[in-house]
Enzyme design. Structure first.
Site, short mmCIF file in Angstrom:
data_model
loop_
_atom_site.label_atom_id
_atom_site.label_comp_id
_atom_site.label_asym_id
_atom_site.label_seq_id
_atom_site.Cartn_x
_atom_site.Cartn_y
_atom_site.Cartn_z
N CYS A 190 0.84 -1.19 0.00
CA CYS A 190 0.00 0.00 0.00
C CYS A 190 0.88 1.25 0.00
CB CYS A 190 -0.89 -0.04 1.24
SG CYS A 190 -1.62 1.53 1.69
N HIS A 192 0.08 4.14 0.90
CA HIS A 192 -0.25 5.06 1.99
C HIS A 192 0.46 4.70 3.28
CE1 HIS A 192 -4.21 5.48 -0.41
NE2 HIS A 192 -3.35 6.39 -0.80
N HIS A 193 0.66 3.41 3.55
CA HIS A 193 1.28 2.99 4.81
C HIS A 193 2.45 2.02 4.62
CE1 HIS A 193 -2.98 4.04 5.79
NE2 HIS A 193 -2.39 4.67 6.78
N HIS A 259 -5.78 -6.15 2.82
CA HIS A 259 -4.91 -5.00 3.05
C HIS A 259 -4.54 -4.92 4.53
CE1 HIS A 259 -5.83 -2.81 -0.87
NE2 HIS A 259 -6.65 -3.86 -0.88
N CYS A 261 -2.98 -2.62 5.97
CA CYS A 261 -3.16 -1.27 6.52
C CYS A 261 -4.50 -1.17 7.24
CB CYS A 261 -3.04 -0.21 5.43
SG CYS A 261 -4.23 -0.38 4.09
#
Length: 297
Positions: A190, A192-193, A259, A261
């Site tokens: 991911c 984002h993280h 996911h 995250c």
């Protein structure tokens, strides 16, 4: 991955170029040196390199500075932060990836050593940040292992799908039904993280006189998975690449993934699957073809 190691001669040329720009704008002299606040950490050696060419005074706080200097502008996040806090002060860097010819890959300056060593240092800082002792036995080799792991996890950068999509015209003359490879394992991260995304990808296409080796569909999915991703974009990238380079009558892609995250932080709910689809050509427009693909996927 493409990396750019800056030599000492290249560093000198970059510093001279930035010095010329500062001299043009501010015209400093020995009696009134330009006050520079170097952005920690890379801004310090960058400012010292520029100081070899024009009179500069390195100051200890942003309040005292006329301008800020850094080594490189990558995404622009660092510059945006400092410009937000000090909008009246200009921000300069030896290399600005957001302006002019943009060098690709990771920039490595002479004071950072080599690419691997520089990345290892960042992992050491990460271990210290979370409260660990990087020198203890279990962690001594962790920075090098993490470096190698990320090189592999992000090995999709720089790979072009057209290089693997070898086309065969023999064998496809009378085949006008879909060809499907189901449940291709995918492992991504991911954006984002930087946490894992894992699941399966099903790819189907309706040939238009040309076919490809079945293993190439797995390799195509892997090229886009081995990058920092969001699942929606990855699904469309796979579909678009196949539709563009093979020119079939239709393409369908379904990714089912978990996911971490979401599972290991935030809501901490485990076991959910996110399902995304991308349909092109007759698999999108023809109800029968679309129904057949969705049944298979």
């Amino acid at each position: 991955m493409n990396n750019n190691k800056i030599s000492f001669s290249e560093l000198s040329a970059l510093a001279a170029k930035l010095a010329a720009e500062l001299n043009r704008v501010y015209q400093p002299d020995v009696n009134q040196a330009l006050k520079i606040y170097p952005i920690p950490r890379g801004g310090v050696p960058a400012a010292l390199a520029v100081a070899q060419h024009i009179p500069l005074l390195l100051v200890d706080s942003p309040e005292q500075a006329d301008v800020f200097i850094d080594d490189v502008v990558n995404s622009g996040a660092t510059r945006n932060k400092w410009k937000h806090d000090w909008p009246e002060k200009e921000f300069y860097a030896l290399i600005d990836k957001k302006a002019g010819p943009r060098p690709s890959g990771w920039i490595v300056f002479p004071w950072e050593g080599d690419v691997v060593g520089s990345f290892d240092d960042n992992i050491v800082k990460l271990l210290q940040f979370v409260g660990e002792d990087p020198s203890r036995v279990g962690l001594k080799e962790t920075p090098t292992r993490v470096t190698k792991a990320w090189q592999y996890w992000c090995s999709g950068y720089g790979k072009d799908p057209k290089d693997i999509l070898k086309v065969f015209e023999g064998g496809a003359e009378k085949h006008n039904q879909t060809i499907t490879v189901q449940d291709i394992p995918i492992y991504s991260h991911c954006e984002h993280h930087l946490t894992p995304i894992f699941g399966t990808c099903t790819i189907s296409y309706a040939p238009n006189g040309k076919i490809i080796g079945l293993s190439k569909l797995s390799r195509l999915a892997d090229i886009f998975a081995r990058r920092l991703q969001v699942q929606e974009r990855m699904t469309n990238q796979i579909a678009d690449a196949l539709f563009t380079h093979l020119e079939p009558m239709g393409v369908g892609v379904v990714i089912k993934a978990r996911h971490l995250c979401m599972e290991s932080r935030g809501v901490c709910q485990q076991g959910h699957q996110t399902v995304t689809t991308a349909l092109r050509g007759i698999i999108k427009d023809d109800a029968t073809a679309r129904t057949e693909f969705m049944r298979l996927a």
